[in-house]
Scaffold this active site. Structure first.
Site, PDB file in Angstrom:
ATOM      1  N   ASP A  24      16.990  -3.410 -13.776  1.00 25.40           N
ATOM      2  CA  ASP A  24      16.183  -2.437 -14.519  1.00 25.40           C
ATOM      3  C   ASP A  24      16.603  -1.000 -14.188  1.00 25.40           C
ATOM      4  OD1 ASP A  24      14.266  -1.694 -16.338  1.00 25.40           O
ATOM      5  OD2 ASP A  24      12.589  -1.838 -14.932  1.00 25.40           O
ATOM      6  N   HIS A  41      23.228   1.377 -20.458  1.00 24.79           N
ATOM      7  CA  HIS A  41      23.490  -0.067 -20.542  1.00 24.79           C
ATOM      8  C   HIS A  41      24.968  -0.364 -20.285  1.00 24.79           C
ATOM      9  CE1 HIS A  41      19.445  -0.779 -21.732  1.00 24.79           C
ATOM     10  NE2 HIS A  41      19.545  -0.196 -22.915  1.00 24.79           N
ATOM     11  N   LEU A 135      30.795 -19.549  -7.810  1.00 22.52           N
ATOM     12  CA  LEU A 135      29.483 -19.007  -8.184  1.00 22.52           C
ATOM     13  C   LEU A 135      29.045 -19.485  -9.578  1.00 22.52           C
ATOM     14  CD1 LEU A 135      27.251 -16.729  -7.621  1.00 22.52           C
ATOM     15  CD2 LEU A 135      28.714 -15.241  -8.985  1.00 22.52           C
TER      16      LEU A 135
HETATM   17  C1  IPE Z   1      12.812  -6.522 -17.800  1.00 23.10           C
HETATM   18  O1  IPE Z   1      12.924  -5.136 -17.889  1.00 23.10           O
HETATM   19  C2  IPE Z   1      13.866  -7.187 -18.605  1.00 23.10           C
HETATM   20  C3  IPE Z   1      15.253  -6.926 -18.240  1.00 23.10           C
HETATM   21  C4  IPE Z   1      15.707  -6.248 -17.241  1.00 23.10           C
HETATM   22  C5  IPE Z   1      16.204  -7.522 -19.110  1.00 23.10           C
HETATM   23  P1  IPE Z   1      12.011  -4.247 -18.855  1.00 23.10           P
HETATM   24  O2  IPE Z   1      12.397  -2.854 -18.578  1.00 23.10           O
HETATM   25  O3  IPE Z   1      12.116  -4.735 -20.243  1.00 23.10           O
HETATM   26  O4  IPE Z   1      10.545  -4.571 -18.301  1.00 23.10           O
HETATM   27  P2  IPE Z   1       9.161  -3.820 -18.564  1.00 23.10           P
HETATM   28  O5  IPE Z   1       8.957  -3.773 -20.035  1.00 23.10           O
HETATM   29  O6  IPE Z   1       9.295  -2.447 -17.993  1.00 23.10           O
HETATM   30  O7  IPE Z   1       8.138  -4.621 -17.834  1.00 23.10           O
HETATM   31  C1  IPE Z   2      17.113  -2.746 -18.178  1.00 21.59           C
HETATM   32  O1  IPE Z   2      17.100  -1.369 -18.265  1.00 21.59           O
HETATM   33  C2  IPE Z   2      18.020  -3.369 -19.204  1.00 21.59           C
HETATM   34  C3  IPE Z   2      17.322  -4.075 -20.281  1.00 21.59           C
HETATM   35  C4  IPE Z   2      16.033  -4.266 -20.400  1.00 21.59           C
HETATM   36  C5  IPE Z   2      18.154  -4.595 -21.342  1.00 21.59           C
HETATM   37  P1  IPE Z   2      16.052  -0.609 -19.170  1.00 21.59           P
HETATM   38  O2  IPE Z   2      16.652  -0.396 -20.520  1.00 21.59           O
HETATM   39  O3  IPE Z   2      14.741  -1.301 -19.162  1.00 21.59           O
HETATM   40  O4  IPE Z   2      15.941   0.776 -18.411  1.00 21.59           O
HETATM   41  P2  IPE Z   2      14.634   1.663 -18.225  1.00 21.59           P
HETATM   42  O5  IPE Z   2      13.607   0.799 -17.555  1.00 21.59           O
HETATM   43  O6  IPE Z   2      14.200   2.096 -19.583  1.00 21.59           O
HETATM   44  O7  IPE Z   2      15.085   2.784 -17.376  1.00 21.59           O
HETATM   45 MG    MG Z   3      13.103  -1.122 -17.965  1.00 22.32          MG
END
Ligand code: IPE
Ligand code: IPE
Ligand code: MG
Length: 252
Positions: A24, A41, A135
């Site tokens: 995240d 990303h 892995l």
């Molecule tokens: C969880 O992250 C899903 C992934 C990392 C793929 P999100 O950023 O979507 O989670 P919430 O919405 O903050 O809980």
């Molecule tokens: C996690 O990073 C990746 C996915 C959910 C695909 P985020 O896109 O949720 O990044 P933040 O939480 O907005 O910083």
């Molecule tokens: Mg996120």
């Protein structure tokens, strides 16, 4: 072996067999730099490469990465499209390399919502790497823990209807065998980067006895050193699986 001694035999101070990570913070990483979220990303994919390589070297058996949740479809369409394109591109670019490094790729989640091209690519990538013995890289894409438990229930109910099993055959073990992770050991260590301290519908059933580690580092900044810290933290913990501390010390 009884269920009890089975659990205790898993308690040791070695490396985790299975690490599960919620990657995240990509969006915030980019936004902090006044860049579009997509750049975050893309940067995140570079971290994936480093972490996969490190886990291979450390002889970790399974690395599960949460790439796209069943709730992430709620994001703006442009971001969703871009994430799908990035997933496809990453598979195209990386599968041969994974294969050369003896890594077995698995994808868990509901694929039916992906384009046919992406679904075909996933099948091809799994097929190409299925005999590898290093892995296991388990990518959770359009994955939700609730979806996983629901799809297991559906499969079991079909078996029940067809008379292959009776109600008394329904056990935790049977449910486990029908989850998308059926062939994998349960996660020992769960890591979430980006500062949030929640599970966000990741491996709900499988995380029952997993050790949790939260890091405020945004995923693109995560690296081998932070992962090594998380593993060290894991090694310093006593996993009791319901026993008392004294019981654990006596039996190990
Ligand atoms: C969880 O992250 C899903 C992934 C990392 C793929 P999100 O950023 O979507 O989670 P919430 O919405 O903050 O809980
Ligand atoms: C996690 O990073 C990746 C996915 C959910 C695909 P985020 O896109 O949720 O990044 P933040 O939480 O907005 O910083
Ligand atoms: Mg996120």
């Amino acid at each position: 072996m009884s269920e009890d001694s089975n659990h205790l035999s898993n308690i040791d101070n070695g490396n985790p067999r299975h690490i599960a990570i919620i990657m995240d913070g990509n969006g915030r990483w980019a936004q902090k730099r006044l860049m579009p979220r997509v750049i975050g990303h893309r940067e995140g994919v570079k971290t994936v490469r480093k972490i996969v390589e490190f886990c291979g070297e450390q002889k970790i058996e399974v690395l599960s990465l949460f790439a796209f949740s069943s709730e992430n479809w709620r994001r703006p369409q442009t971001e969703v499209n871009m994430l799908m394109d990035l997933f496809m591109l990453t598979l195209k670019n990386e599968v041969d390399k994974l294969d050369k490094n003896n890594i077995r790729l698995r994808v868990i989640g509901d694929r039916s919502r992906f384009s046919q091209k992406l679904q075909d690519k996933i099948v091809q990538a799994e097929e190409q790497t299925k005999k590898n013995t290093g892995l296991t890289l388990n990518i959770a894409a359009n994955y939700g823990g609730r979806w996983d438990i629901t799809q297991a229930c559906k499969k079991i109910s079909v078996m029940l209807q067809q008379g292959e099993i009776t109600e008394s055959d329904i056990s935790e073990d049977l449910i486990n065998q029908h989850l998308s992770t059926f062939e994998l050991p349960e996660p020992d260590l769960f890591i979430r980067t980006g500062g949030e301290q929640r599970v966000s519908n990741f491996l709900l059933w499988q995380l029952a006895y997993t050790e949790f580690y939260f890091s405020s580092i945004l995923w693109p900044d995560f690296d081998q050193a932070v992962l090594a810290d998380a593993i060290d933290s894991f090694k310093g913990r006593q996993r009791r699986f319901g026993h008392t501390s004294e019981q654990v010390i006596k039996r190990t």
